[in-house]
Design a protein around this motif. Structure first.
Motif, PDB file in Angstrom:
ATOM      1  N   THR A 284      -9.558  -4.770   1.268  1.00 40.05           N
ATOM      2  CA  THR A 284      -9.714  -5.795   2.306  1.00 40.05           C
ATOM      3  C   THR A 284      -8.543  -5.764   3.272  1.00 40.05           C
ATOM      4  O   THR A 284      -8.725  -5.835   4.503  1.00 40.05           O
ATOM      5  N   LEU A 285      -7.324  -5.675   2.729  1.00 40.90           N
ATOM      6  CA  LEU A 285      -6.134  -5.598   3.578  1.00 40.90           C
ATOM      7  C   LEU A 285      -6.211  -4.389   4.499  1.00 40.90           C
ATOM      8  O   LEU A 285      -5.928  -4.476   5.705  1.00 40.90           O
ATOM      9  N   HIS A 286      -6.601  -3.264   3.955  1.00 41.23           N
ATOM     10  CA  HIS A 286      -6.691  -2.047   4.753  1.00 41.23           C
ATOM     11  C   HIS A 286      -7.711  -2.194   5.882  1.00 41.23           C
ATOM     12  O   HIS A 286      -7.452  -1.779   7.012  1.00 41.23           O
ATOM     13  N   LYS A 287      -8.855  -2.779   5.598  1.00 38.16           N
ATOM     14  CA  LYS A 287      -9.881  -2.939   6.623  1.00 38.16           C
ATOM     15  C   LYS A 287      -9.384  -3.802   7.783  1.00 38.16           C
ATOM     16  O   LYS A 287      -9.678  -3.525   8.947  1.00 38.16           O
ATOM     17  N   ILE A 288      -8.635  -4.848   7.461  1.00 41.64           N
ATOM     18  CA  ILE A 288      -8.080  -5.708   8.508  1.00 41.64           C
ATOM     19  C   ILE A 288      -7.109  -4.927   9.385  1.00 41.64           C
ATOM     20  O   ILE A 288      -7.148  -4.996  10.623  1.00 41.64           O
TER      21      ILE A 288
ATOM     22  N   GLU B 108       4.733   7.602  -9.199  1.00 41.33           N
ATOM     23  CA  GLU B 108       5.137   8.829  -8.508  1.00 41.33           C
ATOM     24  C   GLU B 108       4.739   8.774  -7.039  1.00 41.33           C
ATOM     25  O   GLU B 108       5.504   9.176  -6.154  1.00 41.33           O
ATOM     26  N   TYR B 109       3.548   8.256  -6.753  1.00 39.00           N
ATOM     27  CA  TYR B 109       3.082   8.133  -5.369  1.00 39.00           C
ATOM     28  C   TYR B 109       4.032   7.263  -4.541  1.00 39.00           C
ATOM     29  O   TYR B 109       4.436   7.637  -3.432  1.00 39.00           O
ATOM     30  N   ILE B 110       4.404   6.091  -5.069  1.00 31.07           N
ATOM     31  CA  ILE B 110       5.308   5.198  -4.345  1.00 31.07           C
ATOM     32  C   ILE B 110       6.662   5.868  -4.141  1.00 31.07           C
ATOM     33  O   ILE B 110       7.250   5.801  -3.049  1.00 31.07           O
ATOM     34  N   ALA B 111       7.180   6.539  -5.163  1.00 30.60           N
ATOM     35  CA  ALA B 111       8.485   7.194  -5.052  1.00 30.60           C
ATOM     36  C   ALA B 111       8.456   8.293  -3.988  1.00 30.60           C
ATOM     37  O   ALA B 111       9.361   8.387  -3.144  1.00 30.60           O
TER      38      ALA B 111
ATOM     39  N   SER C 130       0.793  -1.238   0.000  1.00 23.49           N
ATOM     40  CA  SER C 130       0.000   0.000   0.000  1.00 23.49           C
ATOM     41  C   SER C 130       0.818   1.278   0.000  1.00 23.49           C
ATOM     42  O   SER C 130       0.260   2.362  -0.157  1.00 23.49           O
ATOM     43  N   GLY C 131       2.141   1.181   0.189  1.00 21.22           N
ATOM     44  CA  GLY C 131       2.968   2.381   0.202  1.00 21.22           C
ATOM     45  C   GLY C 131       3.132   3.012   1.570  1.00 21.22           C
ATOM     46  O   GLY C 131       3.949   3.908   1.756  1.00 21.22           O
ATOM     47  N   PHE C 132       2.359   2.578   2.553  1.00 21.64           N
ATOM     48  CA  PHE C 132       2.503   3.083   3.922  1.00 21.64           C
ATOM     49  C   PHE C 132       1.939   2.048   4.878  1.00 21.64           C
ATOM     50  O   PHE C 132       1.468   0.991   4.459  1.00 21.64           O
ATOM     51  N   GLY C 133       2.012   2.333   6.182  1.00 17.78           N
ATOM     52  CA  GLY C 133       1.401   1.449   7.163  1.00 17.78           C
ATOM     53  C   GLY C 133       2.379   0.694   8.033  1.00 17.78           C
ATOM     54  O   GLY C 133       1.948   0.000   8.972  1.00 17.78           O
TER      55      GLY C 133
END
Length: 242
Positions: free
Chosen positions: A223-227, A164-167, A23-26
Protein backbone atom coordinates in the motif's frame (compact mmCIF):
# COMPACT_ATOMS: atom_id res chain seq x y z
CA UNK A 1 14.41 30.32 2.19
CA UNK A 2 10.78 31.24 2.77
CA UNK A 3 8.79 29.57 5.55
CA UNK A 4 6.62 27.52 3.11
CA UNK A 5 9.80 26.24 1.40
CA UNK A 6 11.33 25.22 4.73
CA UNK A 7 8.15 23.47 5.81
CA UNK A 8 7.94 21.53 2.54
CA UNK A 9 11.58 20.45 2.82
CA UNK A 10 10.97 19.27 6.39
CA UNK A 11 7.78 17.43 5.43
CA UNK A 12 9.34 15.61 2.48
CA UNK A 13 12.58 14.89 4.33
CA UNK A 14 10.49 13.21 7.03
CA UNK A 15 8.36 11.26 4.55
CA UNK A 16 11.33 10.20 2.43
CA UNK A 17 13.25 8.93 5.45
CA UNK A 18 10.18 7.02 6.62
CA UNK A 19 9.79 5.36 3.22
CA UNK A 20 13.52 4.56 3.11
CA UNK A 21 13.45 2.98 6.56
CA UNK A 22 10.40 0.86 5.79
CA UNK A 23 11.31 -0.35 2.29
CA UNK A 24 15.09 0.04 2.07
CA UNK A 25 14.95 2.60 -0.75
CA UNK A 26 12.86 5.47 -2.08
CA UNK A 27 14.39 8.52 -0.37
CA UNK A 28 15.53 10.19 -3.57
CA UNK A 29 12.43 9.13 -5.49
CA UNK A 30 10.07 10.86 -3.05
CA UNK A 31 12.05 13.97 -2.15
CA UNK A 32 13.02 14.69 -5.76
CA UNK A 33 9.34 14.97 -6.60
CA UNK A 34 9.35 18.34 -4.82
CA UNK A 35 12.93 19.68 -4.51
CA UNK A 36 13.24 20.75 -8.18
CA UNK A 37 10.34 23.14 -7.50
CA UNK A 38 11.98 24.54 -4.35
CA UNK A 39 15.66 24.92 -5.23
CA UNK A 40 17.15 27.43 -7.70
CA UNK A 41 18.51 24.69 -10.00
CA UNK A 42 18.22 20.96 -10.53
CA UNK A 43 21.89 20.57 -9.58
CA UNK A 44 21.23 22.13 -6.16
CA UNK A 45 18.12 19.98 -5.76
CA UNK A 46 20.14 16.81 -6.36
CA UNK A 47 22.83 18.05 -3.96
CA UNK A 48 20.35 18.61 -1.13
CA UNK A 49 18.66 15.27 -1.81
CA UNK A 50 22.01 13.49 -1.69
CA UNK A 51 23.08 15.12 1.59
CA UNK A 52 19.80 14.26 3.30
CA UNK A 53 19.84 10.72 1.86
CA UNK A 54 23.37 10.31 3.24
CA UNK A 55 22.02 11.00 6.74
CA UNK A 56 19.12 8.59 6.18
CA UNK A 57 21.28 5.65 5.12
CA UNK A 58 24.28 6.12 7.44
CA UNK A 59 22.69 5.11 10.74
CA UNK A 60 21.09 1.96 9.34
CA UNK A 61 24.22 1.01 7.37
CA UNK A 62 26.52 1.20 10.37
CA UNK A 63 24.21 -1.04 12.40
CA UNK A 64 24.02 -3.60 9.57
CA UNK A 65 27.73 -3.81 8.67
CA UNK A 66 27.98 -7.47 9.74
CA UNK A 67 25.46 -8.46 7.08
CA UNK A 68 27.31 -6.83 4.16
CA UNK A 69 28.54 -9.21 1.46
CA UNK A 70 31.38 -7.25 -0.12
CA UNK A 71 31.76 -9.51 -3.18
CA UNK A 72 28.23 -8.65 -4.21
CA UNK A 73 28.51 -4.98 -3.27
CA UNK A 74 31.91 -3.70 -4.43
CA UNK A 75 31.64 -4.22 -8.23
CA UNK A 76 28.32 -2.38 -8.57
CA UNK A 77 29.42 0.31 -6.09
CA UNK A 78 32.76 1.01 -7.80
CA UNK A 79 31.00 1.15 -11.18
CA UNK A 80 28.49 3.59 -9.75
CA UNK A 81 31.19 5.93 -8.40
CA UNK A 82 33.21 5.95 -11.63
CA UNK A 83 30.26 6.61 -13.95
CA UNK A 84 28.70 9.15 -11.56
CA UNK A 85 31.76 11.38 -11.99
CA UNK A 86 30.84 12.02 -15.62
CA UNK A 87 27.10 12.34 -14.95
CA UNK A 88 27.67 15.04 -12.31
CA UNK A 89 30.05 16.94 -14.60
CA UNK A 90 27.41 16.86 -17.32
CA UNK A 91 24.93 18.48 -14.91
CA UNK A 92 27.21 21.52 -14.63
CA UNK A 93 26.51 22.54 -18.25
CA UNK A 94 23.03 21.04 -18.71
CA UNK A 95 19.91 23.14 -19.19
CA UNK A 96 18.05 22.90 -15.86
CA UNK A 97 14.65 23.52 -17.46
CA UNK A 98 15.16 20.74 -20.01
CA UNK A 99 16.63 18.40 -17.40
CA UNK A 100 13.62 18.94 -15.15
CA UNK A 101 11.32 17.84 -17.97
CA UNK A 102 13.52 14.79 -18.56
CA UNK A 103 13.35 14.06 -14.83
CA UNK A 104 9.57 14.24 -15.06
CA UNK A 105 9.59 11.61 -17.79
CA UNK A 106 12.02 9.43 -15.83
CA UNK A 107 9.79 9.64 -12.73
CA UNK A 108 6.74 8.51 -14.72
CA UNK A 109 8.65 5.58 -16.25
CA UNK A 110 10.14 4.55 -12.90
CA UNK A 111 6.72 4.72 -11.20
CA UNK A 112 5.20 2.51 -13.91
CA UNK A 113 8.08 0.04 -13.66
CA UNK A 114 7.96 -0.14 -9.86
CA UNK A 115 4.18 -0.51 -9.85
CA UNK A 116 3.90 -3.27 -12.44
CA UNK A 117 7.23 -4.96 -13.14
CA UNK A 118 9.55 -4.77 -10.13
CA UNK A 119 8.60 -8.17 -8.71
CA UNK A 120 8.80 -9.93 -12.06
CA UNK A 121 12.41 -9.20 -12.98
CA UNK A 122 15.16 -11.37 -11.47
CA UNK A 123 18.83 -10.85 -12.33
CA UNK A 124 21.76 -13.18 -11.56
CA UNK A 125 24.48 -11.58 -9.39
CA UNK A 126 27.21 -11.83 -12.05
CA UNK A 127 29.74 -9.22 -13.15
CA UNK A 128 27.81 -8.25 -16.30
CA UNK A 129 24.70 -7.47 -14.27
CA UNK A 130 26.70 -5.59 -11.63
CA UNK A 131 28.39 -3.38 -14.23
CA UNK A 132 25.19 -2.64 -16.17
CA UNK A 133 23.05 -1.92 -13.11
CA UNK A 134 25.85 0.18 -11.59
CA UNK A 135 26.10 2.23 -14.77
CA UNK A 136 22.35 2.80 -15.04
CA UNK A 137 22.15 3.65 -11.33
CA UNK A 138 25.01 6.14 -11.72
CA UNK A 139 23.33 7.93 -14.61
CA UNK A 140 20.05 8.23 -12.71
CA UNK A 141 21.86 9.19 -9.51
CA UNK A 142 24.25 11.70 -11.02
CA UNK A 143 21.59 13.44 -13.07
CA UNK A 144 18.49 13.11 -10.88
CA UNK A 145 19.55 11.81 -7.41
CA UNK A 146 17.40 8.72 -8.07
CA UNK A 147 19.96 5.90 -8.15
CA UNK A 148 17.77 3.48 -6.22
CA UNK A 149 15.64 1.50 -8.72
CA UNK A 150 18.41 -0.17 -10.80
CA UNK A 151 20.43 -1.01 -7.69
CA UNK A 152 17.38 -2.38 -5.86
CA UNK A 153 16.61 -4.71 -8.79
CA UNK A 154 20.10 -6.15 -8.42
CA UNK A 155 20.09 -6.39 -4.63
CA UNK A 156 16.66 -8.01 -4.48
CA UNK A 157 17.88 -10.68 -6.90
CA UNK A 158 21.25 -11.26 -5.23
CA UNK A 159 20.53 -11.23 -1.48
CA UNK A 160 19.46 -14.23 0.58
CA UNK A 161 17.69 -12.53 3.51
CA UNK A 162 15.95 -9.33 4.54
CA UNK A 163 18.93 -8.41 6.74
CA UNK A 164 21.39 -8.86 3.90
CA UNK A 165 19.17 -6.84 1.55
CA UNK A 166 18.97 -3.89 3.98
CA UNK A 167 22.73 -4.01 4.63
CA UNK A 168 23.64 -4.09 0.93
CA UNK A 169 21.26 -1.29 -0.07
CA UNK A 170 22.11 1.05 2.81
CA UNK A 171 25.87 0.67 2.36
CA UNK A 172 25.42 1.24 -1.37
CA UNK A 173 23.42 4.40 -0.77
CA UNK A 174 25.68 5.68 2.02
CA UNK A 175 28.97 5.32 0.15
CA UNK A 176 27.40 6.33 -3.16
CA UNK A 177 25.83 9.50 -1.76
CA UNK A 178 29.08 10.41 -0.01
CA UNK A 179 30.95 10.13 -3.32
CA UNK A 180 28.22 12.10 -5.15
CA UNK A 181 28.33 14.84 -2.51
CA UNK A 182 32.09 15.27 -2.98
CA UNK A 183 31.62 15.40 -6.76
CA UNK A 184 28.80 17.92 -6.50
CA UNK A 185 30.85 20.07 -4.15
CA UNK A 186 33.66 20.07 -6.69
CA UNK A 187 31.23 21.22 -9.38
CA UNK A 188 29.74 24.05 -7.32
CA UNK A 189 26.36 22.50 -6.45
CA UNK A 190 26.85 22.62 -2.65
CA UNK A 191 25.71 26.22 -2.16
CA UNK A 192 24.87 28.05 1.09
CA UNK A 193 21.19 27.44 0.34
CA UNK A 194 21.83 23.70 0.01
CA UNK A 195 23.72 23.64 3.31
CA UNK A 196 20.92 25.53 5.08
CA UNK A 197 18.35 23.10 3.72
CA UNK A 198 20.50 20.16 4.83
CA UNK A 199 20.96 21.45 8.38
CA UNK A 200 17.25 22.21 8.69
CA UNK A 201 16.30 18.82 7.24
CA UNK A 202 18.49 16.59 9.42
CA UNK A 203 16.06 16.51 12.41
CA UNK A 204 13.18 15.68 10.03
CA UNK A 205 15.20 12.83 8.52
CA UNK A 206 16.03 11.41 11.95
CA UNK A 207 12.39 11.68 13.00
CA UNK A 208 11.34 9.91 9.78
CA UNK A 209 13.79 7.08 10.46
CA UNK A 210 12.42 6.70 13.98
CA UNK A 211 8.82 6.66 12.74
CA UNK A 212 9.71 4.22 9.98
CA UNK A 213 11.28 1.83 12.45
CA UNK A 214 8.16 1.98 14.61
CA UNK A 215 5.73 1.19 11.80
CA UNK A 216 8.02 -1.21 9.90
CA UNK A 217 6.14 -4.30 11.11
CA UNK A 218 2.67 -2.75 11.03
CA UNK A 219 2.30 -1.00 7.70
CA UNK A 220 1.29 -2.87 4.56
CA UNK A 221 4.32 -2.30 2.36
CA UNK A 222 2.46 -2.77 -0.92
CA UNK A 223 0.00 0.00 0.00
CA UNK A 224 2.81 2.40 0.90
CA UNK A 225 4.55 1.68 -2.38
CA UNK A 226 1.41 2.28 -4.43
CA UNK A 227 0.93 5.69 -2.81
CA UNK A 228 4.54 6.66 -3.52
CA UNK A 229 4.37 5.43 -7.14
CA UNK A 230 1.15 7.35 -7.83
CA UNK A 231 2.62 10.50 -6.29
CA UNK A 232 5.75 10.10 -8.44
CA UNK A 233 3.69 9.85 -11.62
CA UNK A 234 1.67 12.98 -10.78
CA UNK A 235 4.81 14.97 -9.94
CA UNK A 236 6.53 13.74 -13.08
CA UNK A 237 3.62 14.90 -15.24
CA UNK A 238 3.69 18.27 -13.44
CA UNK A 239 7.40 18.70 -14.23
CA UNK A 240 6.81 17.96 -17.91
CA UNK A 241 3.83 20.24 -18.51
CA UNK A 242 4.52 23.19 -16.14
Amino acid sequence: MSLPTILLILLFAFGSALVQRVSGFGFGILIMSVLPFLMPSLGEATALSGLLALVASSGVAIRCVRDVRWKKLLPILITFILVSFFAVRFMKTADSHLMRKILGGVMILVSIYLAYASGRIHLPPNMKVQLSMGTLSAIMGGLFAMQGPPAVIYFISSTQSKEEYIAQTQWYFMVGNLALTLMRAGNGFITPGVLRGWILGIPAVLLGLWAGAKIYKRIHLATLHKIVYAFMAVCGATMIFL
